[in-house]
Design an enzyme around this catalytic site. Structure first.
Site, PDB file in Angstrom:
ATOM      1  N   GLU A  40       0.850  -1.190   0.000  1.00 59.66           N
ATOM      2  CA  GLU A  40       0.000   0.000   0.000  1.00 59.66           C
ATOM      3  C   GLU A  40       0.881   1.234   0.000  1.00 59.66           C
ATOM      4  OE1 GLU A  40      -2.239   2.391   3.592  1.00 59.66           O
ATOM      5  OE2 GLU A  40      -2.248   0.210   3.623  1.00 59.66           O
ATOM      6  N   THR A  69      -4.741   5.679   2.907  1.00 60.30           N
ATOM      7  CA  THR A  69      -5.230   6.976   3.382  1.00 60.30           C
ATOM      8  C   THR A  69      -6.191   7.591   2.369  1.00 60.30           C
ATOM      9  OG1 THR A  69      -2.964   7.231   4.259  1.00 60.30           O
ATOM     10  CG2 THR A  69      -4.497   9.004   4.695  1.00 60.30           C
ATOM     11  N   LYS A 128      -9.725  -3.077   8.295  1.00 54.68           N
ATOM     12  CA  LYS A 128      -8.469  -2.585   8.855  1.00 54.68           C
ATOM     13  C   LYS A 128      -8.738  -2.158  10.298  1.00 54.68           C
ATOM     14  CE  LYS A 128      -5.399   1.429   8.354  1.00 54.68           C
ATOM     15  NZ  LYS A 128      -5.055   2.557   7.459  1.00 54.68           N
TER      16      LYS A 128
END
Length: 210
Positions: A40, A69, A128
């Site tokens: 990521e 993000t 997550k």
């Protein structure tokens, strides 16, 4: 891509965030060379969209690059256009919603049971658990596993080698590792040290498999 299946197979997501775009690119490529297949790139890093585009072109579809993000609808659209294969969010909101609309698998940020229920209802591919250390660590994950036995949890935040083993032993589908793995490599630090850390984390993950 089937993100949940990839997480279950690979059990490790590397999180790259840096102030030097070229160093971030080198970091991603080294991690891929060392055998980390899920990476990521956080949109909070320098020229993150450019890094994602370059990494996707360099590595191809067998090494999917995610965008991290992802907060807003614009973030999701930009990540999609840059070639991201999946989206990672710190929480629920427009970024996750738009990513799903665009066909990107979503690793959605959650912390509480209510957020878990909401994320599942909204179609998140995996959850997550963030910030995992501050939420209560492996003991908190173990407690969540009772009411949510089929949820694909990926703890992120403060996950070092020992914590990675503990989370996986407690039932995590995978773990997300940022600075304990990447260190200062994405800011121009040692790539040899990065290789050593990658090997250590891959070994730890393999030790907990099966």
């Amino acid at each position: 891509m089937d993100l949940r299946a990839a997480l279950a197979e690979r059990r490790l997501v590397a999180i790259v965030r840096g102030d030097d775009a070229d160093a971030a690119l080198r970091t991603v490529l080294i991690l891929a060379q060392e055998g980390i297949d899920l990476i990521e790139v956080s949109l909070s890093g320098a020229d993150a969209l450019g890094v994602i585009t370059r990494c996707a072109a360099e590595l191809g579809p067998d090494r999917p690059i995610g965008a991290g993000t992802v907060l807003t609808a614009d973030d999701a659209r930009a990540a999609h256009d840059a070639g991201a294969a999946f989206a990672v969010t710190p929480g629920l909101g427009a970024g996750a919603d738009t990513a799903r609309e665009l066909g990107l698998p979503v690793l959605a940020g959650v912390m509480t049971p209510t957020e878990i229920i909401t994320a599942q209802a909204q179609g998140a591919d995996a959850l997550k658990l963030f910030p995992a250390a501050q939420a209560g660590g492996p003991a908190y994950l173990k407690a969540l596993r009772a009411p949510f036995p089929d949820a694909a949890f990926v703890p992120v935040g403060g996950v070092d080698l020992d914590a990675a083993r503990a989370y996986l032993a407690a039932g995590a589908t995978a773990v997300g590792i940022g600075s304990p793995l990447v260190g200062d490599a994405a800011d121009g630090g040692s790539l040899n040290a990065l290789r050593e850390r990658a090997h250590a984390f891959l070994t730890a993950v393999q030790e907990t498999a099966g």
